[in-house]
Design an enzyme around this catalytic site. Structure first.
Site, PDB file in Angstrom:
ATOM      1  N   LYS A  35       0.770  -1.172  -0.067  1.00  0.00           N
ATOM      2  CA  LYS A  35       0.095  -0.042  -0.099  1.00  0.00           C
ATOM      3  C   LYS A  35       0.976   1.358  -0.015  1.00  0.00           C
ATOM      4  O   LYS A  35       1.983   1.211   0.203  1.00  0.00           O
ATOM      5  CB  LYS A  35      -0.872   0.087   1.304  1.00  0.00           C
ATOM      6  CG  LYS A  35      -0.371   0.023   2.427  1.00  0.00           C
ATOM      7  CD  LYS A  35      -1.302  -0.270   3.530  1.00  0.00           C
ATOM      8  CE  LYS A  35      -0.571  -0.237   5.025  1.00  0.00           C
ATOM      9  NZ  LYS A  35      -0.710   0.602   6.122  1.00  0.00           N
ATOM     10  N   ARG A 130     -10.380  -0.095  14.672  1.00  0.00           N
ATOM     11  CA  ARG A 130      -9.960   0.938  13.415  1.00  0.00           C
ATOM     12  C   ARG A 130     -11.076   0.313  12.467  1.00  0.00           C
ATOM     13  O   ARG A 130     -12.090   1.426  12.040  1.00  0.00           O
ATOM     14  CB  ARG A 130      -8.531   0.780  12.967  1.00  0.00           C
ATOM     15  CG  ARG A 130      -8.103   1.897  11.908  1.00  0.00           C
ATOM     16  CD  ARG A 130      -6.640   1.773  11.756  1.00  0.00           C
ATOM     17  NE  ARG A 130      -6.149   0.596  11.212  1.00  0.00           N
ATOM     18  CZ  ARG A 130      -5.053   0.389  10.865  1.00  0.00           C
ATOM     19  NH1 ARG A 130      -4.245   1.294  10.616  1.00  0.00           N
ATOM     20  NH2 ARG A 130      -4.611  -0.558  10.222  1.00  0.00           N
ATOM     21  N   TYR A 256      19.168  28.713  10.068  1.00  0.00           N
ATOM     22  CA  TYR A 256      18.144  29.500  10.408  1.00  0.00           C
ATOM     23  C   TYR A 256      17.614  29.320  11.842  1.00  0.00           C
ATOM     24  O   TYR A 256      17.918  28.400  12.463  1.00  0.00           O
ATOM     25  CB  TYR A 256      16.590  28.867   9.700  1.00  0.00           C
ATOM     26  CG  TYR A 256      16.595  29.362   8.300  1.00  0.00           C
ATOM     27  CD1 TYR A 256      16.516  30.723   7.645  1.00  0.00           C
ATOM     28  CD2 TYR A 256      16.406  28.281   7.307  1.00  0.00           C
ATOM     29  CE1 TYR A 256      16.484  31.010   6.534  1.00  0.00           C
ATOM     30  CE2 TYR A 256      16.348  28.700   6.053  1.00  0.00           C
ATOM     31  CZ  TYR A 256      16.293  30.094   5.780  1.00  0.00           C
ATOM     32  OH  TYR A 256      16.346  30.316   4.335  1.00  0.00           O
ATOM     33  N   MET A 304      14.817  23.933   3.513  1.00  0.00           N
ATOM     34  CA  MET A 304      14.010  23.122   2.587  1.00  0.00           C
ATOM     35  C   MET A 304      14.975  22.429   1.511  1.00  0.00           C
ATOM     36  O   MET A 304      14.702  21.419   1.150  1.00  0.00           O
ATOM     37  CB  MET A 304      13.611  24.410   1.736  1.00  0.00           C
ATOM     38  CG  MET A 304      12.561  23.872   0.786  1.00  0.00           C
ATOM     39  SD  MET A 304      11.789  25.110  -0.519  1.00  0.00           S
ATOM     40  CE  MET A 304      10.505  25.482   0.577  1.00  0.00           C
TER      41      MET A 304
HETATM   42  C1  LIG Z   1      -4.425  -4.727   7.720  1.00  0.00           C
HETATM   43  C2  LIG Z   1      -2.988  -4.433   7.486  1.00  0.00           C
HETATM   44  N1  LIG Z   1      -2.260  -5.548   7.427  1.00  0.00           N
HETATM   45  C3  LIG Z   1      -0.856  -5.435   7.316  1.00  0.00           C
HETATM   46  C4  LIG Z   1      -0.222  -4.333   7.642  1.00  0.00           C
HETATM   47  C5  LIG Z   1       1.177  -4.352   7.309  1.00  0.00           C
HETATM   48  O1  LIG Z   1       1.841  -3.761   8.282  1.00  0.00           O
HETATM   49  P1  LIG Z   1       3.504  -3.577   8.762  1.00  0.00           P
HETATM   50  O2  LIG Z   1       3.916  -2.651   7.792  1.00  0.00           O
HETATM   51  O3  LIG Z   1       3.181  -3.150   9.925  1.00  0.00           O
HETATM   52  O4  LIG Z   1       3.985  -4.945   8.584  1.00  0.00           O
HETATM   53  C6  LIG Z   1      -1.188  -3.048   7.543  1.00  0.00           C
HETATM   54  C7  LIG Z   1      -0.187  -1.733   7.596  1.00  0.00           C
HETATM   55  O5  LIG Z   1      -0.440  -0.915   8.388  1.00  0.00           O
HETATM   56  C8  LIG Z   1      -2.216  -2.998   7.625  1.00  0.00           C
HETATM   57  O6  LIG Z   1      -3.069  -2.124   7.763  1.00  0.00           O
END
Ligand SMILES: Cc1ncc(COP(=O)(O)O)c(C=O)c1O
Length: 364
Positions: A35, A130, A256, A304
């Site tokens: 993801k 969640r 800065y 930056m």
């Molecule tokens: C439902 C779910 N499974 C697995 C993972 C993978 O988690 P991690 O990156 O901590 O291994 C995530 C990531 O947040 C997740 O939301």
């Protein structure tokens, strides 16, 4: 001549880390979690390394399409399921498996017209609060799904809130087991932290583990354990060069806000890397950095496009010297992203995902 900053994605390291997930959870199938554009690494760039996984887990339907375009024919799991009814059409067309975590998603499935029943992962909220069905609603949701002609196989999953810390996972595992004991179907519980810390426990590794962060070379339970402890390798390097040199006298300040003041004569380097590249501005004086592979520290505020480093430990460094902000440095040196994240009060995940689009990325 472009600015000398660049990010490298290390295919060998990613493949090594995926093998580590397999070792940590023997016999389990592995979802490579990709993801957020593979935690900032780029889905297309990690694909070769991660195609040894059993499936890919992600959120975004467009990212699922990209994986199919790359030629991946195996399982893809939408970890948050679908967001609206018409997403189910794409699930049918691309054969995506999807999480079902709420009643609306069951309603949409019930109304979905498909000749190919879907594989779904029913999610229990075992304490993360969640996504997922509350314990008292979980079995009712299973019965509803089980009655739908649109559903082929129902797998069971939950997600841990404290796999990386002292509270642990036992209470969530126990609840999951109580509620699912007599239900058929594959199980998936463990993220990276649970896989590394508890992957030898059959109830935890279950049928599938869902490993994200460890595959990218960050320790999910840092600072308790680091990547050397878990035998993980950085999947991403952020590196740049020294583009300016300054000689400070006692009393001189840097950057800065003049937040750093020299007490002794010092030689410092100015590095072409700043917060517009994704390097955290919250990293104060003392954040570790490698110059020519030698460990030193940042000085003063990150601006930056630039930051300052102490050249005291690296007297031979000069204009053009290589600076490793995180990842692999020259001569086998390594600076774990977790150490930089910690200096910024955050976690490796955030730094990876925040790599700025202006940084050119190449495969190493
Ligand atoms: C439902 C779910 N499974 C697995 C993972 C993978 O988690 P991690 O990156 O901590 O291994 C995530 C990531 O947040 C997740 O939301």
């Amino acid at each position: 001549m472009p600015r000398p900053i660049e990010a490298l994605i290390h295919t060998d390291a990613l493949a090594h880390n995926l093998r580590r997930a397999r070792q940590a959870a023997p016999d389990a199938k592995v979802w490579a979690v990709v993801k957020a554009n593979a935690y900032g690494h780029g889905i297309e760039r990690v694909y070769e390394a991660f195609r040894a996984a059993d499936g890919f887990g992600l959120l975004d339907l467009a990212e699922a399409e990209r994986l199919r375009t790359l030629g991946w024919r195996g399982p893809i799991l939408l970890l948050e399921g679908v967001f609206e009814p018409r997403d189910l059409e794409l699930c049918s067309r691309l054969e995506l498996w999807h999480v079902v975590h709420c009643d609306a998603q069951i309603d949409w499935l019930a109304a979905h017209k498909t000749h190919k029943p879907h594989r779904v992962f029913l999610k229990l909220n075992s304490g993360m609060n969640r996504l997922g069905f509350a314990p008292q609603a979980f079995r009712g949701a299973w019965a509803r799904l089980n009655a739908l002609p649109q559903v082929d196989e129902i797998s069971l999953m939950t997600h841990f809130s404290d796999a990386d810390g002292p509270r642990g996972i036992a209470h969530q595992v126990q609840l999951f087991e109580e509620l699912t004991r007599d239900l058929p179907g594959e199980r998936s519980l463990a993220n990276s932290a649970a896989t590394l810390r508890h992957g030898l426990e059959p109830a935890v590794r279950a049928d599938w583990v869902r490993t994200g962060i460890m595959s990218y070379g960050s320790a999910p339970d840092f600072p308790e354990h680091d990547i050397a402890h878990w035998n993980l390798k950085p999947g991403m390097t952020l590196r740049s060069r020294i583009i300016g040199l300054q000689q400070l006298q006692p009393g001189d300040t840097i950057g800065y806000g003049s937040s750093f003041r020299a007490e002794v004569p010092m030689r410092i380097g100015t590095v072409a890397c700043g917060y517009a590249d994704g390097y955290p501005r919250h990293c104060g004086t003392g954040t570790p950095v490698l110059v020519n592979g030698v460990r030193t520290r940042t000085l003063g505020r990150v601006s930056m496009d630039m930051l300052a480093v102490d050249l005291g430990p690296v007297p031979e460094a000069g204009f053009g010297s290589e600076v490793t902000l995180w990842g692999h440095g020259p001569g086998g040196s390594v600076l774990p992203i977790d150490e930089v994240a910690r200096a910024a009060g955050t976690i490796g995940y955030e730094l990876m995902c925040a790599l700025a689009p202006r940084v050119p990325v190449t495969l190493a």
